[in-house]
Write a protein that holds these residues in place. Structure first.
Motif, PDB file in Angstrom:
ATOM      1  N   CYS A  40       1.330  -5.682  -2.417  1.00 23.19           N
ATOM      2  CA  CYS A  40       2.491  -6.322  -1.785  1.00 23.19           C
ATOM      3  C   CYS A  40       2.209  -6.391  -0.295  1.00 23.19           C
ATOM      4  O   CYS A  40       1.972  -5.349   0.346  1.00 23.19           O
ATOM      5  CB  CYS A  40       3.765  -5.523  -2.068  1.00 23.19           C
ATOM      6  N   ALA A  41       2.209  -7.596   0.254  1.00 22.69           N
ATOM      7  CA  ALA A  41       1.839  -7.756   1.660  1.00 22.69           C
ATOM      8  C   ALA A  41       2.619  -8.896   2.280  1.00 22.69           C
ATOM      9  O   ALA A  41       3.029  -9.836   1.607  1.00 22.69           O
ATOM     10  CB  ALA A  41       0.339  -8.002   1.792  1.00 22.69           C
ATOM     11  N   THR A  51       1.070  -2.320   8.023  1.00 24.69           N
ATOM     12  CA  THR A  51       2.190  -1.388   8.150  1.00 24.69           C
ATOM     13  C   THR A  51       1.689   0.032   7.988  1.00 24.69           C
ATOM     14  O   THR A  51       0.566   0.277   7.514  1.00 24.69           O
ATOM     15  CB  THR A  51       3.262  -1.685   7.097  1.00 24.69           C
ATOM     16  N   ASP A  52       2.536   0.975   8.372  1.00 21.10           N
ATOM     17  CA  ASP A  52       2.140   2.384   8.302  1.00 21.10           C
ATOM     18  C   ASP A  52       2.027   2.874   6.866  1.00 21.10           C
ATOM     19  O   ASP A  52       1.245   3.770   6.564  1.00 21.10           O
ATOM     20  CB  ASP A  52       3.152   3.254   9.066  1.00 21.10           C
ATOM     21  N   SER A  53       2.807   2.332   5.972  1.00 21.04           N
ATOM     22  CA  SER A  53       2.802   2.782   4.573  1.00 21.04           C
ATOM     23  C   SER A  53       2.854   1.575   3.656  1.00 21.04           C
ATOM     24  O   SER A  53       3.016   0.437   4.107  1.00 21.04           O
ATOM     25  CB  SER A  53       4.000   3.711   4.306  1.00 21.04           C
ATOM     26  N   THR A  54       2.718   1.823   2.369  1.00 26.49           N
ATOM     27  CA  THR A  54       2.755   0.749   1.385  1.00 26.49           C
ATOM     28  C   THR A  54       4.157   0.146   1.326  1.00 26.49           C
ATOM     29  O   THR A  54       5.144   0.858   1.164  1.00 26.49           O
ATOM     30  CB  THR A  54       2.364   1.281   0.001  1.00 26.49           C
ATOM     31  N   HIS A  58      11.129  -5.109  -1.576  1.00 27.20           N
ATOM     32  CA  HIS A  58      12.359  -5.254  -0.806  1.00 27.20           C
ATOM     33  C   HIS A  58      12.078  -5.157   0.687  1.00 27.20           C
ATOM     34  O   HIS A  58      12.577  -5.962   1.490  1.00 27.20           O
ATOM     35  CB  HIS A  58      13.355  -4.185  -1.234  1.00 27.20           C
ATOM     36  N   GLU A  59      11.278  -4.202   1.094  1.00 25.70           N
ATOM     37  CA  GLU A  59      10.945  -4.049   2.510  1.00 25.70           C
ATOM     38  C   GLU A  59      10.146  -5.235   3.026  1.00 25.70           C
ATOM     39  O   GLU A  59      10.352  -5.705   4.155  1.00 25.70           O
ATOM     40  CB  GLU A  59      10.158  -2.754   2.717  1.00 25.70           C
TER      41      GLU A  59
END
Length: 371
Positions: A40-41, A51-54, A58-59
């Motif tokens: 997911c990107a 990003t810092d995390s996966t 939704h994000e």
């Protein structure tokens, strides 16, 4: 006990607040979601946003709606429960969602209000040392694509057809990826059809091998029925190949000819090349099917000819054996008054005549091709 109650009081509010802030498919509530989402990107100006995390879907969508770009989500064999949250978030049509979850769909293109739903059949050639009547020649999988204004979702079924290398290749071409989700759709279509071309070349080699063996001389030692089984198996695999290729031609033609607001006009031109490749592979597959029909009929005709040859040989030897059988039958009747019955040279003369007649019949039949 009071200590336990205090701990519960601390933990319970944190769980409630986490649910309140999370999306409709939060991984805290549904741990299985993480197994379905392969990647997911968010992409902005053709580049992947680090990003810092996966990111969760939704994000990722929240970032896109705030700062622009598009999100590309890849899933592998999601269940209905795993896909339900994503479908709600992106407003996917229920019929398309049902097709994506259940799989086993024919290649097609369907247009909904705010998205396009495309189904591709992926084909993988199975390597084998020698083609047999039970060899698996091709393996099929499926890739379903949801194309929206600011999102692209792929749902993959089957062990083949991974898109990881394709994603990395697109990320190395920011100018193309900047065209948005339609560029990803074209890249997947081109990737799938390139696989068709490679499989068609490999299947052509298998057909050439079978054709050479069927029509090559000196096949008398080949057991009957082995070639027919191999040809029939290859024909079944070609039929499976045909079911993946033929229905895809019309969707590719629509993507290349009809203006669509979700497809970039510059990207639409590239779909013409994909449609041409699909048409070429379709012609090859139809030719494979017709050629295998001819090979199978020729093999059956050769089997019939071989059976006729065997019958002629059996008939020839029966005709030769009939001569001594007749002579022995006549002189085995034990009548007292028979010609040459008591003659001293009767036996060798009769045997010589019998052998001569048998030799003459054998020579005549061999000259005529019966032996």
């Amino acid at each position: 006990m009071s200590m336990i109650r205090d701990l519960r009081a601390v933990v319970r509010p944190s769980r409630v607040s986490l649910r309140k802030d999370s999306g409709p498919y939060d991984t805290t509530r549904d741990p299985a979601t993480t197994t379905a989402v392969v990647d997911c990107a968010v992409y902005r100006d053709g580049r992947r946003i680090e990003t810092d995390s996966t990111l969760t879907p939704h994000e990722a969508m929240r970032l896109v709606r705030r700062d622009g770009g598009f999100v590309w989500i890849g899933l592998h064999e999601p269940t209905e429960a795993e896909f339900a949250g994503i479908a709600r978030e992106f407003g996917l049509h229920p019929l398309a969602v049902e097709d994506a979850v259940q799989a086993h769909q024919r290649p097609k293109l369907e247009r909904y209000d705010d998205s396009l739903f495309t189904v591709f059949k992926t084909i993988h050639y199975v390597d084998h040392d020698r083609l047999t009547s039970s060899s698996e020649v091709v393996e099929t999988g499926e890739v379903m694509c949801f194309t929206g204004r600011d999102f692209f979702i792929t749902v993959r079924h089957g062990g083949q057809g991974s898109l990881r290398a394709l994603r990395h290749r697109l990320q190395d071409d920011p100018e193309l990826l900047a065209k948005g989700p339609s560029a990803v759709l074209h890249a997947i279509a081109d990737h799938v059809v390139d696989g068709y071309i490679a499989v068609a070349d490999a299947v052509q080699d298998d057909i050439d091998e079978v054709e050479t063996e069927v029509f090559s001389p000196g096949r008398k030692g080949t057991p009957r029925g082995t070639d027919a089984g191999r040809i029939y198996q290859l024909k079944r695999e070609v039929l499976e190949f045909k079911r993946a290729v033929s229905p895809l031609l019309r969707p590719m033609q629509l993507l290349s000819e009809r203006p669509m607001r979700l497809i970039d006009p510059e990207i639409q031109k590239y779909f013409r090349d994909v449609a041409d490749h699909v048409a070429r592979v379709q012609e090859q597959v139809i030719g494979f099917d017709e050629l295998l029909n001819s090979i199978l009929q020729a093999n059956l005709a050769q089997a019939s000819v071989a059976q006729n040859e065997d019958m002629r040989k059996i008939t020839s030897w029966a005709a030769i054996i009939a001569v001594p059988t007749m002579v022995c039958g006549v002189y085995g009747m034990n009548f007292d008054h028979m010609p040459e019955l008591h003659w001293r040279y009767g036996y060798p003369v009769i045997m010589a005549i019998t052998v001569s007649i048998c030799f003459g019949i054998h020579r005549t039949l061999k000259r005529n091709g019966w032996l």
